[in-house]
Design a protein around this motif. Structure first.
Motif, PDB file in Angstrom:
ATOM      1  N   ILE A  88       8.879   2.322   7.513  1.00 47.24           N
ATOM      2  CA  ILE A  88       9.058   3.192   6.346  1.00 47.24           C
ATOM      3  C   ILE A  88       8.553   4.583   6.694  1.00 47.24           C
ATOM      4  O   ILE A  88       7.958   4.790   7.752  1.00 47.24           O
ATOM      5  N   LYS A  89       8.769   5.513   5.796  1.00 45.71           N
ATOM      6  CA  LYS A  89       8.356   6.902   6.050  1.00 45.71           C
ATOM      7  C   LYS A  89       6.909   7.129   5.622  1.00 45.71           C
ATOM      8  O   LYS A  89       6.392   6.441   4.745  1.00 45.71           O
ATOM      9  N   HIS A  90       6.288   8.092   6.270  1.00 39.95           N
ATOM     10  CA  HIS A  90       4.964   8.547   5.846  1.00 39.95           C
ATOM     11  C   HIS A  90       4.992  10.063   5.740  1.00 39.95           C
ATOM     12  O   HIS A  90       5.783  10.723   6.416  1.00 39.95           O
ATOM     13  N   HIS A  91       4.136  10.578   4.881  1.00 38.42           N
ATOM     14  CA  HIS A  91       4.079  12.030   4.650  1.00 38.42           C
ATOM     15  C   HIS A  91       2.611  12.434   4.731  1.00 38.42           C
ATOM     16  O   HIS A  91       1.892  12.413   3.741  1.00 38.42           O
ATOM     17  N   TYR A  93      -0.764  14.578   5.263  1.00 38.97           N
ATOM     18  CA  TYR A  93      -1.203  15.926   4.914  1.00 38.97           C
ATOM     19  C   TYR A  93      -2.716  16.011   4.984  1.00 38.97           C
ATOM     20  O   TYR A  93      -3.415  14.988   4.987  1.00 38.97           O
ATOM     21  N   PHE A  95      -5.841  18.729   3.227  1.00 36.57           N
ATOM     22  CA  PHE A  95      -6.253  19.924   2.501  1.00 36.57           C
ATOM     23  C   PHE A  95      -7.521  20.525   3.116  1.00 36.57           C
ATOM     24  O   PHE A  95      -8.054  21.494   2.607  1.00 36.57           O
ATOM     25  N   GLU A 102       0.942  19.612   6.755  1.00 33.66           N
ATOM     26  CA  GLU A 102       1.666  18.429   6.304  1.00 33.66           C
ATOM     27  C   GLU A 102       2.726  18.115   7.338  1.00 33.66           C
ATOM     28  O   GLU A 102       3.273  19.024   7.964  1.00 33.66           O
ATOM     29  N   LYS A 104       6.025  15.313   8.137  1.00 31.98           N
ATOM     30  CA  LYS A 104       6.898  14.277   7.588  1.00 31.98           C
ATOM     31  C   LYS A 104       7.311  13.334   8.704  1.00 31.98           C
ATOM     32  O   LYS A 104       7.898  13.760   9.697  1.00 31.98           O
ATOM     33  N   LEU A 105       6.993  12.068   8.543  1.00 31.38           N
ATOM     34  CA  LEU A 105       7.157  11.112   9.633  1.00 31.38           C
ATOM     35  C   LEU A 105       8.233  10.084   9.304  1.00 31.38           C
ATOM     36  O   LEU A 105       8.055   9.229   8.451  1.00 31.38           O
ATOM     37  N   ASN A 127       1.157  11.295   1.283  1.00 34.92           N
ATOM     38  CA  ASN A 127       1.658  11.601  -0.063  1.00 34.92           C
ATOM     39  C   ASN A 127       2.472  10.450  -0.649  1.00 34.92           C
ATOM     40  O   ASN A 127       2.729  10.419  -1.841  1.00 34.92           O
ATOM     41  N   ILE A 128       2.885   9.510   0.192  1.00 36.74           N
ATOM     42  CA  ILE A 128       3.674   8.370  -0.293  1.00 36.74           C
ATOM     43  C   ILE A 128       2.768   7.186  -0.599  1.00 36.74           C
ATOM     44  O   ILE A 128       2.989   6.457  -1.550  1.00 36.74           O
ATOM     45  N   ASP A 130      -0.915   6.415  -1.502  1.00 31.95           N
ATOM     46  CA  ASP A 130      -2.139   7.099  -1.933  1.00 31.95           C
ATOM     47  C   ASP A 130      -3.410   6.533  -1.320  1.00 31.95           C
ATOM     48  O   ASP A 130      -4.406   7.229  -1.202  1.00 31.95           O
ATOM     49  N   GLY A 212       3.232   2.484  -9.378  1.00 37.21           N
ATOM     50  CA  GLY A 212       2.759   3.844  -9.137  1.00 37.21           C
ATOM     51  C   GLY A 212       3.236   4.755 -10.244  1.00 37.21           C
ATOM     52  O   GLY A 212       4.426   4.887 -10.476  1.00 37.21           O
ATOM     53  N   GLY A 214       1.636   7.838 -10.550  1.00 35.91           N
ATOM     54  CA  GLY A 214       1.125   9.158 -10.185  1.00 35.91           C
ATOM     55  C   GLY A 214      -0.278   9.410 -10.705  1.00 35.91           C
ATOM     56  O   GLY A 214      -0.886  10.412 -10.377  1.00 35.91           O
TER      57      GLY A 214
END
Lengths: 215, 447
Positions: A88-91, A93, A95, A102, A104-105, A127-128, A130, A212, A214
């Protein structure tokens, strides 16, 4: 609670047989403590001259929706690759002031590395997902290591004097720096862990992963 | 006098041509269809479980499935509940044993790109008015943000962020089977149809503090169940086309002849949007705080197609704290009013103040999780229809122990005890004071 608030004893010692290997063992309440960062600064000119060159690149993997390793110690100026071993994708980041970025994977697609050029602690999130949490400890130290799941760490260093700095993401208070001479006598460091902390692992039950809003 | 009141209550505001659709009764006359739908949903759940639930083609959209199958044994010793059109505090009362497919639900999450995601939850539930229906469906926008500031939004049909217990698949709770009285009401009558924005500041150590707000519609009948039935304990969430049965024997048809025999839970009666706004703070693994004010801004004298609009507004406070010994404490409180009917002097036909507070303590015990919840609730009224008695007070205990195997199989043992006093029960020939109990064994499969 008692176990979590209890003091963590850290012991580090050198092996006299091989004066160039500095080894240690990290423990928390009698259990091995992983992810303790050990940073060595050479205080003698000869040892400093022998410090290894900057690492070419390091890897911080996304595996089973978790950062692996949970804590990565790198020297300033190290590029870090973030491969994605999940389907699956990961995002990813951060701060943190030491490095804001950030990335995007996509699954299996090797991205460009991220350069960590300033010393400091970089907290990573996704970000996907938490719950995902990881740390990159960026340092100007001459030698860097981190304890494994058995709480063991070792560094090959020339004989000489070193200033040792320890860091753990969940230490209530980071232990004081120590100056040791390699080879050295046994030394121990104690610290307290925070009462509660995030592990960065997915929730144990699918029930909690499936909702989820948010919030 | 009643007729006078009724005629002022059921004014020409009723919109012609928008009467109760005849077809609605059909929902209840097709049990076979409901059965088929349930079997289909369970079948697809098992099929999905057999496959890997996650896949990545490298491109968007990315699909993720989750779901829940909930089988339940219940033994109740209680007054007639909501489904029996009584004033008992459970969804189904009586002194009896029940085996049932309590719920089967599936959530589809479609990640449209890195910042946008669509989420929809379809649910079958035991004796749900529409056999398979939506509980939530929304589009969420959540970019990474910069320098700690994060803006997020939702658009569609979603739960207002009130419950701190219902954090699992399809709004299930990892702590108990029955929701607290506050969250049971949220599930039954509250849903935002609209847009929500949230602005958060996240510090370097992960603490978050933020504000949120929403504009909403289709929530004009919220408050009816609190006024006419009072607080209750269950885990039924109403759906998009949901209808709830009203209690019988307390004079509703006599006092409010325009009222349809069921309450349509998510309907816009007066075309006036409502809102909620609040603040949220979180220190991960330590505490969560949430405070919000909700106001559906309904015109209390609105009426359309047999549905009155109820002006419902309340404060909701919630906190979750991780305490020593791995103990979690979740506290929620709600206080508000719901008002319906034309103004006579300074009074309306129904004007009910309601409040509830709950405290849940939960911790791992052995291989499972042990949770205890205590709650108190009540309502009072100040309106010109003393014969429509809507006041009550009560308290409840819920004790749950659950075991989760292989991340997905969960066995629950639960006991609930509710004591309440509601004077309106006298009209039904029942005692004002009722002590009700519910034993449950639940098996839940998550995928």
């Amino acid at each position: 609670m008692a176990s979590r608030l209890s003091t963590v004893f850290l012991m580090a010692w050198t092996t006299f047989a091989d004066a160039t290997e500095l080894r240690g063992l990290a423990e928390a309440s009698g259990r091995p403590l992983a992810n303790l960062v050990v940073a060595l600064e050479a205080l003698d000119q000869p040892a400093r001259a022998k410090a290894p060159p900057q690492s070419a690149a390091m890897l911080l993997d996304q595996k089973s929706r978790e950062f692996v390793p949970h804590v990565l110690a790198v020297r300033s100026g190290t590029p870090v690759f973030f491969p994605n071993s999940d389907a699956i994708k990961h995002h990813v980041y951060s701060f943190s002031t030491a490095k804001r970025f950030e990335i995007k994977l996509y699954s299996g697609v090797p991205p460009e590395p991220v350069l960590f050029d300033k010393p400091g602690i970089v907290a990573l999130g996704c970000n996907i997902h938490d719950w995902m949490l990881g740390y990159i400890y960026v340092s100007d130290a001459d030698y860097l290591g981190a304890s494994d799941n058995q709480g063991r760490w070792s560094l090959d260093v020339p004989s000489g004097r070193y200033r040792l700095t320890f860091w753990h993401p969940y230490a209530a208070e980071q232990p004081a720096q120590q100056v040791v001479t390699v080879p050295t006598t046994e030394l121990s460091v104690s610290l307290k862990l925070k009462a509660q902390f995030q592990t960065g692992k997915p929730p144990a039950s699918l029930q909690i992963q499936g909702y989820g809003d948010g919030f | 006098m009643f007729e006078f009141i009724v005629s002022t209550l059921s004014p020409a505001r009723s919109i012609p041509g928008r009467r109760q659709p005849i077809g609605f009764a059909g929902h209840r006359s097709l049990p076979a269809h409901r059965h088929v739908s349930a079997v289909l949903l369970i079948g697809s759940a098992l099929l999905i479980q057999a496959k890997p639930s996650l896949c990545d083609e490298g491109q968007f959209p990315e699909f993720t499935w989750h779901g829940l199958l909930d089988l339940r044994y219940q033994h109740s010793d209680a007054a007639p509940g909501q489904l029996e059109q009584g004033l008992g505090k459970l969804r189904e009362g009586g002194e009896r044993d029940r085996w049932q497919i309590n719920e089967a639900a599936t959530t589809l999450q479609v990640r449209l790109d890195w910042d946008w995601m669509a989420t929809a939850t379809l649910k079958y539930a035991h004796r749900q008015s529409a056999p398979v229906d939506l509980t939530e469906a929304f589009l969420a926008y959540r970019p990474v943000g910069s320098a700690g500031w994060r803006l997020a939004g939702r658009l569609g049909m979603f739960f207002p962020p009130i419950s701190l217990e219902n954090v699992g698949t399809a709004w299930s709770s990892p702590y108990t089977l029955s929701s607290s009285s506050i969250n049971a009401w949220v599930g039954e009558e509250l849903r935002a149809f609209g847009g929500e924005l949230r602005l958060d500041y996240q510090t370097e150590v992960g603490d978050r503090i933020g504000i949120f707000g929403a504009a909403l519609a289709n929530n004009d009948t919220a408050g009816l169940m609190l006024a006419w039935r009072g607080w209750s304990l269950h885990d039924f969430e109403s759906t998009l086309n949901g209808r709830l049965r009203l209690p019988e024997g307390i004079g509703i048809p006599r006092l409010f002849p325009e009222q349809a025999s069921t309450s349509q839970t998510f309907v816009e009666v007066d075309r006036r949007p409502g809102f909620y706004a609040g603040i949220a703070a979180e220190r991960p693994q330590r505490y969560t705080l949430r405070a919000m004010y909700y106001d559906n801004n309904a015109d209390p004298s609105g009426l359309s197609a047999g549905q009155y609009s109820w002006h419902t507004r309340f404060w909701s406070l919630g906190s979750k704290a991780e305490l020593p010994w791995e103990t979690t404490l979740i506290s929620q409180a709600m206080i508000g009013r719901t008002t319906m009917g034309d103004l006579i002097g300074d009074l309306r036909a129904v004007d009910v103040g309601f409040w509830s507070a709950s405290w849940l303590i939960s911790r791992p015990l052995g291989e499972g999780r042990f949770s205890v919840r205590y709650e108190r609730f009540g309502s009072d009224e100040r309106d010109y229809l003393p014969q429509d008695r809507n006041g009550e007070h009560g308290q409840a205990w819920t004790v749950n122990y659950n075991l989760t195997f292989a991340q997905r199989h969960q066995v629950n043992f639960e006991f609930s005890s509710i004591c309440s006093a509601r004077p309106a029960r006298l009209e039904r020939g029942e005692s004002i004071y009722q002590e009700e109990t519910l034993w449950q064994v639940g098996y839940r499969l998550f995928f």
